[in-house]
Write a protein that holds these residues in place. Structure first.
Motif, PDB file in Angstrom:
ATOM      1  N   LEU A  94       0.841  -1.194   0.000  1.00  0.00           N
ATOM      2  CA  LEU A  94       0.000   0.000   0.000  1.00  0.00           C
ATOM      3  C   LEU A  94       0.873   1.239   0.000  1.00  0.00           C
ATOM      4  O   LEU A  94       1.894   1.293   0.693  1.00  0.00           O
ATOM      5  N   VAL A  96       0.613   5.134   1.038  1.00  0.00           N
ATOM      6  CA  VAL A  96      -0.163   6.130   1.771  1.00  0.00           C
ATOM      7  C   VAL A  96       0.527   7.481   1.618  1.00  0.00           C
ATOM      8  O   VAL A  96       1.737   7.590   1.833  1.00  0.00           O
ATOM      9  N   THR A  97      -0.218   8.515   1.258  1.00  0.00           N
ATOM     10  CA  THR A  97       0.329   9.863   1.223  1.00  0.00           C
ATOM     11  C   THR A  97      -0.319  10.678   2.338  1.00  0.00           C
ATOM     12  O   THR A  97      -1.495  10.486   2.664  1.00  0.00           O
ATOM     13  N   LYS A  98       0.466  11.586   2.920  1.00  0.00           N
ATOM     14  CA  LYS A  98      -0.028  12.367   4.054  1.00  0.00           C
ATOM     15  C   LYS A  98       0.600  13.756   4.032  1.00  0.00           C
ATOM     16  O   LYS A  98       1.627  13.981   3.375  1.00  0.00           O
ATOM     17  N   TYR A 105      -3.425   9.479   9.380  1.00  0.00           N
ATOM     18  CA  TYR A 105      -4.188  10.581   8.802  1.00  0.00           C
ATOM     19  C   TYR A 105      -3.736  10.838   7.374  1.00  0.00           C
ATOM     20  O   TYR A 105      -3.411  11.964   6.998  1.00  0.00           O
ATOM     21  N   GLU A 107      -3.981   9.226   3.001  1.00  0.00           N
ATOM     22  CA  GLU A 107      -4.868   8.650   1.985  1.00  0.00           C
ATOM     23  C   GLU A 107      -4.130   7.538   1.247  1.00  0.00           C
ATOM     24  O   GLU A 107      -2.999   7.747   0.813  1.00  0.00           O
ATOM     25  N   PRO A 108      -4.747   6.350   1.087  1.00  0.00           N
ATOM     26  CA  PRO A 108      -6.030   5.951   1.685  1.00  0.00           C
ATOM     27  C   PRO A 108      -5.900   5.740   3.194  1.00  0.00           C
ATOM     28  O   PRO A 108      -4.799   5.833   3.751  1.00  0.00           O
ATOM     29  N   ASP A 109      -7.000   5.432   3.832  1.00  0.00           N
ATOM     30  CA  ASP A 109      -7.071   5.284   5.277  1.00  0.00           C
ATOM     31  C   ASP A 109      -6.302   4.037   5.720  1.00  0.00           C
ATOM     32  O   ASP A 109      -6.708   2.906   5.425  1.00  0.00           O
ATOM     33  N   TRP A 113      -7.460  -0.024   6.050  1.00  0.00           N
ATOM     34  CA  TRP A 113      -6.760  -1.038   5.261  1.00  0.00           C
ATOM     35  C   TRP A 113      -6.239  -2.164   6.147  1.00  0.00           C
ATOM     36  O   TRP A 113      -6.402  -3.349   5.827  1.00  0.00           O
TER      37      TRP A 113
END
Length: 200
Positions: A94, A96-98, A105, A107-109, A113
Motif C-alpha cells: 500500500l 499512503v500519502t499524508k 491521517y 490517503e487511503p485510510d 486497510w
C-alpha cells in the motif's frame, strides 16, 4: 544497542515504512543520527517481501511552499533504495500519502486497510524518529495495534525548541524510546530482534 526481548512477528504483520524520502538529505534539517538506518530499513523491507508480509510505504507531501518534501520536487521522491524495492514483494503493498505527522491521517485510510486485512501488529521504520514515526506509533497504540518500533531502523535530526533549549538527535531518539516504551504505546526493539522474529 542490546536486544531487549523475544519478539514474535505474526505472518501478517505489516511493515510501515515512513517518509524515507530524498528531501531528508537536504542540509535544511541539520545534523542527523544513526547512519545505519537505511541499511536496516532495507533489510526489513527485504525480509517482509521475501516472506510475503504486507508493506506500507508512506510519503509525506508537504503543504509548505519551499519544503524539501514539497510535491513535484525531487525531494518528495522516495530514496532510491526504497523506490527500487516497491512492488517487488509477493505480499500486499500500500502507498499512503499524508501532509501531517501520523500515517493514520493519510490517503487511503491506513487503519481501514489494516483492519480490513485483519492485521493487528505493525512495525514502524523510517524518518523521523521523534516526529512522524513517534506520532504514528502513539496513534497506532491508541487504536489497539501491537506496535513494534525498531529504533535502529530510523533516524532524526538535532532540534531547537523553546526557552533556548535544544537537544541532539541522539537525545531525542532516547526520549522517544523512553516515552513510547515506558508509556506502553509501543515496544522499542532492534532490527536484529525483528528479523529473528520474522524468520521463526
Amino acid at each position: 544497542m542490546e536486544i531487549t526481548e523475544h519478539t514474535e512477528i505474526a505472518a501478517d504483520t505489516a511493515l510501515v515504512v515512513v517518509d524515507v524520502q530524498k528531501g531528508f538529505e537536504d542540509e535544511f534539517w541539520g545534523r542527523r543520527d544513526n547512519p545505519g538506518a537505511e541499511r536496516n530499513i532495507a533489510a526489513l523491507i527485504d525480509a517482509w517481501q521475501e516472506t510475503g508480509r504486507p508493506v506500507v510505504f508512506v510519503r509525506h507531501d508537504s503543504l509548505r511552499a519551499g519544503s524539501p518534501l514539497e510535491p513535484g520536487t525531487e525531494g518528495n521522491a522516495f530514496k532510491d533504495f526504497v523506490e527500487e524495492r516497491r512492488g517487488k514483494g509477493s505480499g500486499p503493498e500500500l502507498l499512503v500519502t499524508k501532509s501531517v505527522n501520523s500515517a493514520f491521517y493519510g490517503e487511503p485510510d491506513l487503519d481501514a486497510w489494516l483492519r480490513g486485512a485483519g492485521i493487528e501488529q505493525i512495525v514502524i521504520v523510517g524518518i523521523q524518529t521523534n516526529m512522524c514515526n513517534e506520532t504514528t506509533a502513539r496513534m497506532g497504540g491508541n487504536l489497539g495495534y501491537d506496535v513494534l518500533f525498531p529504533l535502529d531502523a530510523m533516524h532524526t535530526f538535532d532540534l531547537a525548541g523553546p526557552f533556548g533549549w535544544s537537544r541532539s538527535a541522539e537525545e531525542l531518539t532516547r526520549a522517544t524510546a523512553v516515552s513510547l516504551h515506558g508509556g506502553q504505546f509501543a515496544r522499542v526493539v532492534t532490527t536484529e530482534d525483528v528479523l529473528k522474529g520474522a524468520a521463526r
